[in-house]
Scaffold this motif. Structure first.
Motif, short mmCIF file in Angstrom:
data_model
loop_
_atom_site.label_atom_id
_atom_site.label_comp_id
_atom_site.label_asym_id
_atom_site.label_seq_id
_atom_site.Cartn_x
_atom_site.Cartn_y
_atom_site.Cartn_z
N ARG A 78 64.97 -5.85 -22.20
CA ARG A 78 64.72 -4.52 -22.74
C ARG A 78 65.56 -3.43 -22.08
NH1 ARG A 78 60.73 -5.49 -26.20
NH2 ARG A 78 59.24 -7.15 -25.73
N ARG A 79 66.07 -3.66 -20.88
CA ARG A 79 66.83 -2.61 -20.23
C ARG A 79 68.33 -2.73 -20.49
NH1 ARG A 79 65.99 -5.98 -15.60
NH2 ARG A 79 67.93 -6.59 -14.57
N THR A 80 68.74 -3.56 -21.43
CA THR A 80 70.14 -3.80 -21.70
C THR A 80 70.84 -2.55 -22.22
OG1 THR A 80 69.77 -6.13 -22.17
CG2 THR A 80 71.76 -5.17 -23.08
N SER A 81 71.99 -2.23 -21.61
CA SER A 81 72.78 -1.09 -22.06
C SER A 81 73.63 -1.44 -23.27
CB SER A 81 73.69 -0.61 -20.93
OG SER A 81 74.58 -1.64 -20.52
N ARG A 82 74.03 -2.70 -23.39
CA ARG A 82 74.85 -3.17 -24.51
C ARG A 82 74.67 -4.67 -24.62
NH1 ARG A 82 80.09 -2.17 -26.90
NH2 ARG A 82 79.93 -3.13 -28.95
N ALA A 83 74.50 -5.18 -25.82
CA ALA A 83 74.33 -6.61 -26.04
C ALA A 83 75.44 -7.10 -26.96
CB ALA A 83 72.96 -6.93 -26.64
N VAL A 84 76.17 -8.13 -26.50
CA VAL A 84 77.27 -8.70 -27.26
C VAL A 84 77.14 -10.21 -27.23
CG1 VAL A 84 79.79 -8.97 -27.38
CG2 VAL A 84 78.82 -6.77 -26.72
N ALA A 85 77.48 -10.86 -28.33
CA ALA A 85 77.56 -12.32 -28.38
C ALA A 85 78.99 -12.69 -28.76
CB ALA A 85 76.58 -12.89 -29.39
N LEU A 86 79.55 -13.64 -28.03
CA LEU A 86 80.92 -14.12 -28.29
C LEU A 86 80.84 -15.58 -28.69
CD1 LEU A 86 84.04 -13.87 -28.12
CD2 LEU A 86 83.83 -14.49 -25.69
N MET A 87 81.38 -15.92 -29.86
CA MET A 87 81.28 -17.30 -30.33
C MET A 87 82.42 -17.62 -31.27
SD MET A 87 78.05 -16.85 -32.97
CE MET A 87 77.15 -15.91 -31.74
N GLY A 88 82.62 -18.92 -31.53
CA GLY A 88 83.62 -19.36 -32.48
C GLY A 88 83.09 -19.38 -33.89
N ASP A 89 83.99 -19.59 -34.85
CA ASP A 89 83.60 -19.56 -36.25
C ASP A 89 82.69 -20.72 -36.64
OD1 ASP A 89 86.13 -20.84 -35.63
OD2 ASP A 89 86.32 -21.31 -37.74
N VAL A 90 82.93 -21.91 -36.10
CA VAL A 90 82.07 -23.05 -36.42
C VAL A 90 80.67 -22.83 -35.87
CG1 VAL A 90 81.75 -25.54 -36.17
CG2 VAL A 90 84.04 -24.62 -36.55
N THR A 91 80.58 -22.28 -34.65
CA THR A 91 79.28 -21.94 -34.06
C THR A 91 78.55 -20.92 -34.93
OG1 THR A 91 80.09 -22.40 -31.83
CG2 THR A 91 78.17 -20.97 -32.02
N PHE A 92 79.27 -19.92 -35.40
CA PHE A 92 78.67 -18.91 -36.27
C PHE A 92 78.15 -19.53 -37.56
CE2 PHE A 92 79.06 -15.82 -39.73
CZ PHE A 92 78.33 -14.75 -39.23
N LEU A 93 78.97 -20.36 -38.18
CA LEU A 93 78.57 -20.98 -39.44
C LEU A 93 77.37 -21.91 -39.24
CD1 LEU A 93 82.07 -21.80 -40.92
CD2 LEU A 93 80.49 -20.04 -41.71
N HIS A 94 77.30 -22.55 -38.08
CA HIS A 94 76.22 -23.49 -37.81
C HIS A 94 74.86 -22.79 -37.79
CE1 HIS A 94 74.08 -26.85 -35.95
NE2 HIS A 94 75.17 -27.58 -36.03
N ASP A 95 74.85 -21.49 -37.48
CA ASP A 95 73.58 -20.79 -37.31
C ASP A 95 73.50 -19.53 -38.16
OD1 ASP A 95 71.03 -20.60 -36.13
OD2 ASP A 95 71.73 -19.25 -34.57
N GLN A 96 74.27 -19.46 -39.23
CA GLN A 96 74.31 -18.24 -40.03
C GLN A 96 72.96 -17.89 -40.63
OE1 GLN A 96 76.33 -18.80 -43.96
NE2 GLN A 96 76.78 -20.84 -43.18
N SER A 97 72.10 -18.88 -40.83
CA SER A 97 70.78 -18.59 -41.41
C SER A 97 69.93 -17.71 -40.51
CB SER A 97 70.03 -19.90 -41.72
OG SER A 97 69.77 -20.62 -40.53
N SER A 98 70.28 -17.63 -39.23
CA SER A 98 69.51 -16.78 -38.31
C SER A 98 69.73 -15.30 -38.57
CB SER A 98 69.89 -17.11 -36.86
OG SER A 98 69.41 -18.39 -36.51
N LEU A 99 70.71 -14.97 -39.41
CA LEU A 99 70.89 -13.57 -39.80
C LEU A 99 69.92 -13.16 -40.90
CD1 LEU A 99 74.79 -13.34 -39.85
CD2 LEU A 99 73.23 -12.47 -38.11
N VAL A 100 69.17 -14.12 -41.43
CA VAL A 100 68.17 -13.81 -42.46
C VAL A 100 66.91 -13.32 -41.75
CG1 VAL A 100 66.81 -14.71 -44.37
CG2 VAL A 100 69.13 -15.58 -43.97
#
Length: 540
Positions: free
Chosen positions: A411-433
């Motif tokens: 909760r005290r995070t000043s900025r949150a970033v995730a860095l990942m590859g395209d295959v990793t993103f596609l593998h979990d794209q449903s989590s954006l729902v």
């Protein structure tokens, strides 16, 4: 019928979750787990609902990794099996998330009842499972296990609580002090230190290796003894004066050959040079006991009794490493500056530079975390930047959901970033729902899109003589339109192709969950890596 109704047992389970410090509940809806769902609603815990159990499991994992104790609740049948990837990661990384699965009463087992299977022990011997059919069973559950815990709850009808919702809503919550103390005992801390119990003799040329989740203990020992600190990005130790940026490359030089002793913290998983170092017969390997079902214990190593201590050793040893690290870092930066197009190393460097004090960075497996390992400098100790990754089993699944959970939980995070590859993103794209009532943290997802699996081009599979089958078997180009995928979930998307564009995009977050797609070319990746490795042994 069993002796207790499903609504009463479900309420008792949720009451117990709250009593032991569970503050976040991730729910995957179902019929059999309805008593648990209604009880969570009435208890006014922080609720996160997901339509996909795999995504729900990784959300609970991310929440717990940053210290917010979480439980994931699912229904019966295949729903439980879909939690397995997140539970395995939690087991190997010793993350104390709680899995609560709904089940049929015992009398319906092996009768052909719909959606009924043997859920007890479904996660295997690595995860303790407790079968709960009544209050006595519930009392036998040890809630303070160091890793994941599976509680399988047998819920009989009635499953809909009726007036129970209003009754539960009127219950007084556990005292905040009690819940906080229970959470402290079983939760994870970003900055934890243990009492010194062993003093190491001086003399052997020593380095400290800090793998995933090593924590500040590794840094403190390296600083006190004056030893080089070889710290992975997610170690929690890549801070201060002793941490080296290019250690992985330096291990292959004459300097690396001089190492006589290694003190290992955490779970080092990124680097073959580190693995080879720990396997050398001429190197003494001392391991500080780690967490997880199979903590790191290289063959021939010795386990230390507690956390070691040491006096200041020969300062010339670290000075040589520091000089070599600084020079090699400069060479790498000059090489990348001369590249005609944006590289994944540039992306890692820009992301690392964009993280302010008190920030959170979640890094995907495969190439991104290794690129960050080469490019990220040591962070100032006082800035409390947190870098996490799923390195228990190093899978690519569930990375988006893990990042969302971590961004919500810290909760005290000043900025949150995730860095990942395209295959990793596609593998979990449903989590954006995400439903309209679900928490949407401020999270920037940087996707390095090289249209496939670049990691394999750097391994044996990417050898030139295997070029003909490589693309079909390992490169796996997909041609996916990430902008359209983001549009389908109403997720903000921006596509960049240059370093200035990426720097500007990271400097101007829009809030909420947003995706920055960084387009790079992987055709020259193997050659680029070879040229970077050659810099380590090139004359000054």
């Amino acid at each position: 019928m069993s002796g207790i109704s499903g609504v009463d047992l479900g309420a008792a389970v949720v009451d117990r979750l709250a009593a032991v410090g569970i503050s976040e509940v991730v729910l995957a809806p179902g019929s059999r787990n309805a008593p648990l769902a209604f009880a969570v609603w009435a208890r006014e815990l922080d609720l996160h609902t997901r339509i996909d159990e795999r995504s729900a499991g990784f959300l609970a994992l991310g929440l717990t990794k940053v210290g917010a104790r979480a439980a994931v609740i699912c229904t019966s049948g295949t729903a439980v099996a879909n939690l397995h990837p997140a539970v395995l990661e939690a087991a190997h990384a010793a993350v104390p998330m709680v899995v609560v699965s709904a089940d049929r009463p015992t009398r319906l087992m092996a009768t052909g009842a719909n959606q009924t299977t043997d859920q007890v022990g479904i996660f295997g011997p690595l995860v303790p499972t407790y079968d709960v059919a009544d209050l006595a069973d519930l009392d036998a559950v040890p809630w303070d296990t160091p890793g994941p815990l599976h509680v399988n709850v047998r819920l009989d009808e009635p499953l809909v609580p009726g007036a129970l919702v209003s009754r539960l809503a009127s219950l007084a919550p556990q005292p905040a002090a009690v819940a906080a103390e229970l959470a402290r005992r079983v939760g994870r801390s970003e900055e934890r230190a243990e009492p010194v119990s062993r003093r190491l003799p001086l003399g052997p040329r020593t380095v400290v290796v800090a793998g995933d989740d090593a924590g500040p203990r590794a840094r403190l020992l390296a600083e006190k003894a004056g030893w080089p600190l070889l710290a992975e990005p997610s170690s929690g130790a890549r801070r201060g004066s002793q941490a080296l940026r290019t250690y992985r490359l330096l291990l292959g030089t004459d300097l690396g050959a001089e190492i006589e002793r290694v003190v290992v913290f955490g779970r080092p998983t990124l680097s073959r040079p580190v693995t080879r170092l720990l396997a050398r017969s001429d190197v003494e390997v001392l391991v500080v006991p780690g967490r997880g079902v199979w903590p790191v214990r290289p063959p021939g190593s010795r386990e230390l009794e507690g956390v070691p201590d040491a006096d200041l050793d020969d300062p010339a040893w670290f000075a040589r490493w520091k000089e070599a690290d600084t020079e090699l870092g400069r060479r790498i930066d000059r090489l990348l500056t001369g590249e005609p197009t944006l590289t994944p190393y540039d992306v890692a460097a820009v992301v690392a530079a964009a993280m302010p004090a008190e920030s959170l960075l979640v890094v995907g497996a495969s190439s991104p975390i290794r690129d960050l390992d080469v490019m990220a400098p040591s962070a100032p100790v006082a800035e409390h930047r947190l870098v996490i990754a799923n390195r228990g089993l190093s899978g690519i699944d569930g990375t988006i959901s893990t990042a969302i959970g971590a961004a919500i939980g810290r909760r005290r995070t000043s900025r949150a970033v995730a860095l990942m590859g395209d295959v990793t993103f596609l593998h979990d794209q449903s989590s954006l729902v995400l439903g309209p009532d679900e928490a949407r943290p401020d999270l920037t997802i940087v996707v390095v899109n090289d249209d496939g699996g670049a990691i394999f081009s750097m391994l044996e599979q990417g050898a030139p003589e295997l070029a003909e089958p490589f693309e079909r078997l390992f490169g796996t180009p997909h041609g996916a339109d990430l902008a359209s995928l983001c549009a389908a979930t109403r997720t903000a998307h921006l596509r960049v192709t240059s370093r200035p564009e990426l720097e500007q995009a990271l400097a101007s977050p829009n809030g909420g969950i947003e995706v920055i797609e960084v387009v790079v070319d992987r055709t020259g990746r193997r050659d680029l890596d070879a040229r970077i490795r050659a810099l380590a042994s090139a004359p000054a």
